[in-house]
Write an enzyme that holds these catalytic residues in place. Sequence first.
Site, mmCIF file in Angstrom:
data_model
loop_
_atom_site.group_PDB
_atom_site.id
_atom_site.type_symbol
_atom_site.label_atom_id
_atom_site.label_comp_id
_atom_site.label_asym_id
_atom_site.label_seq_id
_atom_site.Cartn_x
_atom_site.Cartn_y
_atom_site.Cartn_z
ATOM 1 N N ASP A 109 29.636 40.139 38.683
ATOM 2 C CA ASP A 109 30.400 39.436 37.557
ATOM 3 C C ASP A 109 29.230 38.919 36.136
ATOM 4 O OD1 ASP A 109 31.885 41.894 38.213
ATOM 5 O OD2 ASP A 109 33.000 40.605 38.293
ATOM 6 N N ASP A 124 38.895 53.211 38.035
ATOM 7 C CA ASP A 124 40.230 51.881 38.137
ATOM 8 C C ASP A 124 41.254 52.584 38.310
ATOM 9 O OD1 ASP A 124 37.941 50.280 37.587
ATOM 10 O OD2 ASP A 124 39.330 49.824 36.050
#
Lengths: 192, 256
Positions: free
Chosen positions: B11, B130
């Site tokens: 990330d 997700d």
Amino acid sequence: MTAIIDYRAGNLTSVRNAFAALGAETVVTGDPAAVAAADRVVFPGVGAAKSAMENLRALGLVEAVKAAAAAKPFLGICLGMQILFEHSEEDGGVDLLGVVKGRVRRFPDVPGFKVPEIGWNGVEGAGGAGIGEFYFVHSYYAEIVPETAFSTEYAGVRFTAMVKRGSMWACQFHPEKSGRVGLKLLKEWMSC
Amino acid sequence: MLTKRVIPCLDVRAGRVTKGVKFKNNVDLGDPVEMAVRYSDGGADELVFYDITASAERRPIDIGMVGAVAKAIRIPFAVGGGISSVADMERVILAGAEKVSVNSLAVRNPGIIAGGAKAFGAQCVVLGMDPVRSGKTPSGYEITTRGFREFTGIDAVEWAKRAADLGAGEIVVNSVDADGTREGFELDVTRLVAEAVGVPVVASGGAGRPGHLVTVFREAKADAAIVAGMVHFGDYTIADIKEAMRAGGVPTRMSW
């Protein structure tokens, strides 16, 4: 000078980066005269065989690619390997360059095997000796031919991972994305 | 034999790799290019970068970073975050990324999947999803967007099938329930999606020990698995994970 043929069949950045990592000077070109003038020729490609063949014809590259494959160190990669064969089942059937006698087929539907094959598959040389794992991304495969130097297996099919005819090499996998084993193979080709 | 892939996820926030739990408590882990080289040399099969603040800040992804990573490593990598158009996808691919990942954008505009697949080939287009456990949809899993903040009412398995039909070449199933727990992947949703689509499925969220990868490959039919905290914080190396996979009978790339 090594020419990387650009016939609008995918992105060439990774191929250029890999040769740059070996310190090799490359030029990206779609010009038949530049291909004819090059010392060595790289013929990459991803995507559909039919549109790739159309692009080669539109750019006047068909004879230049065949001549290069016959006369100088030549490296086909992925679709660039398949196009060297005679015919592909893709899009209802496509005639290819016919540099290598043999056909390109679609993977059969086999439970547990996703198509496209994406990932690192083990490659074997003559007699089954392991060469290492290389990175593959493809939905069609080239059958085994007399020039098959390396083979591999997926969805119950053993197929050509690489053909070699003198300094004409062509691989289904992506050596430019296959880590150290891939770079080693590119280095060997650069010295043949 | 085709091997199962281990994919560290990095990330990126303001040019640095960070790690937090459910988008909170971010810790600085290092430079993206240096970490990419370390993981590539350490046996990672692929990498994925998420520019985690690009979307929220309504700015494009950091193309300079993508280009620098592409020059530094010789394994495939995917990039997500801050993609809002096919033109953005093209910039990422031309910079040298193998794949582009879309998530919330594709829920709002599924046409981006077809557009990307037509322009670059399905193998370049990754759908990230997700899903969260939910009683509101048939499979028991509902798609969330915008970093788990919004519930969509869309069924996870239906969405996976539709995305594959539209041209997604690979689907990353990132379980909201498991994300950041390091207690193991959410096996049910991974298996449901893997059995529903004909394209490779990447398990994501919850990896904490090497055994978690063995389980997700053996029991949930994943083709690849994402790891983050367990390798970023030094608890395990990629080699540790791969040795466990090999010992567990999972086809694994052991030399690099």
